[in-house]
Design a protein around this motif. Structure first.
Motif, PDB file in Angstrom:
ATOM      1  N   UNK A 175       0.847  -1.194   0.000  1.00  0.00           N
ATOM      2  CA  UNK A 175       0.000   0.000   0.000  1.00  0.00           C
ATOM      3  C   UNK A 175       0.881   1.242   0.000  1.00  0.00           C
ATOM      4  N   UNK A 176       0.362   2.298  -0.607  1.00  0.00           N
ATOM      5  CA  UNK A 176       1.081   3.571  -0.659  1.00  0.00           C
ATOM      6  C   UNK A 176       0.099   4.741  -0.565  1.00  0.00           C
ATOM      7  N   UNK A 177      -0.842   4.627   0.369  1.00  0.00           N
ATOM      8  CA  UNK A 177      -1.817   5.704   0.527  1.00  0.00           C
ATOM      9  C   UNK A 177      -1.228   6.809   1.388  1.00  0.00           C
ATOM     10  N   UNK A 178      -1.985   7.891   1.554  1.00  0.00           N
ATOM     11  CA  UNK A 178      -1.509   9.039   2.333  1.00  0.00           C
ATOM     12  C   UNK A 178      -1.151   8.615   3.762  1.00  0.00           C
ATOM     13  N   UNK A 179      -0.290   9.400   4.380  1.00  0.00           N
ATOM     14  CA  UNK A 179       0.190   9.104   5.727  1.00  0.00           C
ATOM     15  C   UNK A 179      -0.860   9.469   6.773  1.00  0.00           C
ATOM     16  N   UNK A 180      -1.828   8.602   6.924  1.00  0.00           N
ATOM     17  CA  UNK A 180      -2.875   8.778   7.926  1.00  0.00           C
ATOM     18  C   UNK A 180      -3.054   7.445   8.633  1.00  0.00           C
ATOM     19  N   UNK A 181      -2.800   7.423   9.920  1.00  0.00           N
ATOM     20  CA  UNK A 181      -2.899   6.182  10.679  1.00  0.00           C
ATOM     21  C   UNK A 181      -4.286   5.567  10.554  1.00  0.00           C
ATOM     22  N   UNK A 182      -5.322   6.366  10.678  1.00  0.00           N
ATOM     23  CA  UNK A 182      -6.691   5.860  10.601  1.00  0.00           C
ATOM     24  C   UNK A 182      -6.971   5.266   9.221  1.00  0.00           C
ATOM     25  N   UNK A 183      -6.571   5.964   8.169  1.00  0.00           N
ATOM     26  CA  UNK A 183      -6.789   5.460   6.808  1.00  0.00           C
ATOM     27  C   UNK A 183      -6.029   4.161   6.569  1.00  0.00           C
ATOM     28  N   UNK A 184      -4.792   4.101   7.040  1.00  0.00           N
ATOM     29  CA  UNK A 184      -4.000   2.877   6.863  1.00  0.00           C
ATOM     30  C   UNK A 184      -4.598   1.719   7.663  1.00  0.00           C
ATOM     31  N   UNK A 244       1.478 -11.335   1.848  1.00  0.00           N
ATOM     32  CA  UNK A 244       2.296 -10.356   2.559  1.00  0.00           C
ATOM     33  C   UNK A 244       1.665  -8.984   2.361  1.00  0.00           C
ATOM     34  N   UNK A 245       1.331  -8.324   3.461  1.00  0.00           N
ATOM     35  CA  UNK A 245       0.774  -6.972   3.419  1.00  0.00           C
ATOM     36  C   UNK A 245       1.863  -6.014   3.871  1.00  0.00           C
ATOM     37  N   UNK A 246       2.259  -5.106   2.968  1.00  0.00           N
ATOM     38  CA  UNK A 246       3.354  -4.193   3.258  1.00  0.00           C
ATOM     39  C   UNK A 246       2.866  -2.747   3.201  1.00  0.00           C
ATOM     40  N   UNK A 247       3.569  -1.880   3.926  1.00  0.00           N
ATOM     41  CA  UNK A 247       3.189  -0.471   4.003  1.00  0.00           C
ATOM     42  C   UNK A 247       4.351   0.420   3.598  1.00  0.00           C
ATOM     43  N   UNK A 248       4.015   1.551   3.020  1.00  0.00           N
ATOM     44  CA  UNK A 248       5.026   2.551   2.663  1.00  0.00           C
ATOM     45  C   UNK A 248       5.085   3.674   3.689  1.00  0.00           C
ATOM     46  N   UNK A 249       4.672   3.396   4.901  1.00  0.00           N
ATOM     47  CA  UNK A 249       4.696   4.423   5.942  1.00  0.00           C
ATOM     48  C   UNK A 249       6.110   4.950   6.123  1.00  0.00           C
ATOM     49  N   UNK A 250       6.206   6.254   6.244  1.00  0.00           N
ATOM     50  CA  UNK A 250       7.528   6.832   6.417  1.00  0.00           C
ATOM     51  C   UNK A 250       7.684   7.586   7.720  1.00  0.00           C
ATOM     52  N   UNK A 251       6.560   7.922   8.369  1.00  0.00           N
ATOM     53  CA  UNK A 251       6.736   8.682   9.619  1.00  0.00           C
ATOM     54  C   UNK A 251       5.767   8.317  10.727  1.00  0.00           C
ATOM     55  N   UNK A 252       4.881   7.367  10.518  1.00  0.00           N
ATOM     56  CA  UNK A 252       3.950   6.996  11.585  1.00  0.00           C
ATOM     57  C   UNK A 252       4.710   6.124  12.587  1.00  0.00           C
ATOM     58  N   UNK A 253       4.956   6.666  13.765  1.00  0.00           N
ATOM     59  CA  UNK A 253       5.711   5.968  14.798  1.00  0.00           C
ATOM     60  C   UNK A 253       4.946   6.017  16.097  1.00  0.00           C
ATOM     61  N   UNK A 254       5.125   5.130  17.018  1.00  0.00           N
ATOM     62  CA  UNK A 254       5.850   3.877  16.844  1.00  0.00           C
ATOM     63  C   UNK A 254       5.008   2.838  16.116  1.00  0.00           C
ATOM     64  N   UNK A 255       5.649   1.828  15.598  1.00  0.00           N
ATOM     65  CA  UNK A 255       4.965   0.821  14.792  1.00  0.00           C
ATOM     66  C   UNK A 255       3.898   0.091  15.593  1.00  0.00           C
ATOM     67  N   UNK A 256       4.112  -0.109  16.893  1.00  0.00           N
ATOM     68  CA  UNK A 256       3.137  -0.851  17.679  1.00  0.00           C
ATOM     69  C   UNK A 256       1.828  -0.089  17.836  1.00  0.00           C
ATOM     70  N   UNK A 257       1.784   1.179  17.460  1.00  0.00           N
ATOM     71  CA  UNK A 257       0.547   1.940  17.573  1.00  0.00           C
ATOM     72  C   UNK A 257      -0.540   1.392  16.647  1.00  0.00           C
ATOM     73  N   UNK A 258      -0.171   0.606  15.617  1.00  0.00           N
ATOM     74  CA  UNK A 258      -1.153  -0.027  14.741  1.00  0.00           C
ATOM     75  C   UNK A 258      -1.990  -1.039  15.504  1.00  0.00           C
TER      76      UNK A 258
END
Length: 75
Positions: free
Chosen positions: A34-43, A59-73
Motif C-alpha cells: 500500500x502507498x496511501x496518504x500518511x494517515x494512521x486511521x486510513x492505513x 504479505x501486506x506491506x506499508x510505505x509508511x515513512x513517519x507513523x511511529x511507533x509501529x506498535x501503535x497499529x
C-alpha cells in the motif's frame, strides 16, 4: 562478469494487473504494497479491508515513512 540477466519485459507486463476494488486486489495476491496518504486511521482501515479479502499467506506491506511507533497499529 555480468550479474544482470536480460529482462523479459513482456513477461513482466503479463503479470501486472490493474484492479479497481479491494476484493480483486487481494484475489491470489502474494504481496500487496500500500502507498496511501500518511494517515494512521486510513492505513488501519485499509489493512482491515485487505485482511478480510487476502489469504493468510499474503504479505501486506506499508510505505509508511513517519507513523511511529509501529506498535501503535495494534493499540
Amino acid at each position: 562478469m555480468n550479474v544482470f540477466k536480460e529482462v523479459d519485459f513482456d513477461y513482466i507486463k503479463g503479470n501486472i494487473k490493474i484492479c479497481y476494488n479491494i476484493k480483486d486486489i487481494c484475489y491470489k495476491s502474494v504481496l500487496i504494497q500500500e502507498s496511501i496518504k500518511e494517515s494512521l486511521v486510513d492505513k488501519q482501515n485499509l489493512f482491515c479491508q485487505l485482511e478480510n479479502f487476502s489469504s493468510p499467506e499474503t504479505i501486506l506491506a506499508s510505505s509508511s515513512s513517519y507513523i511511529l511507533p509501529i506498535f501503535s497499529f495494534y493499540t
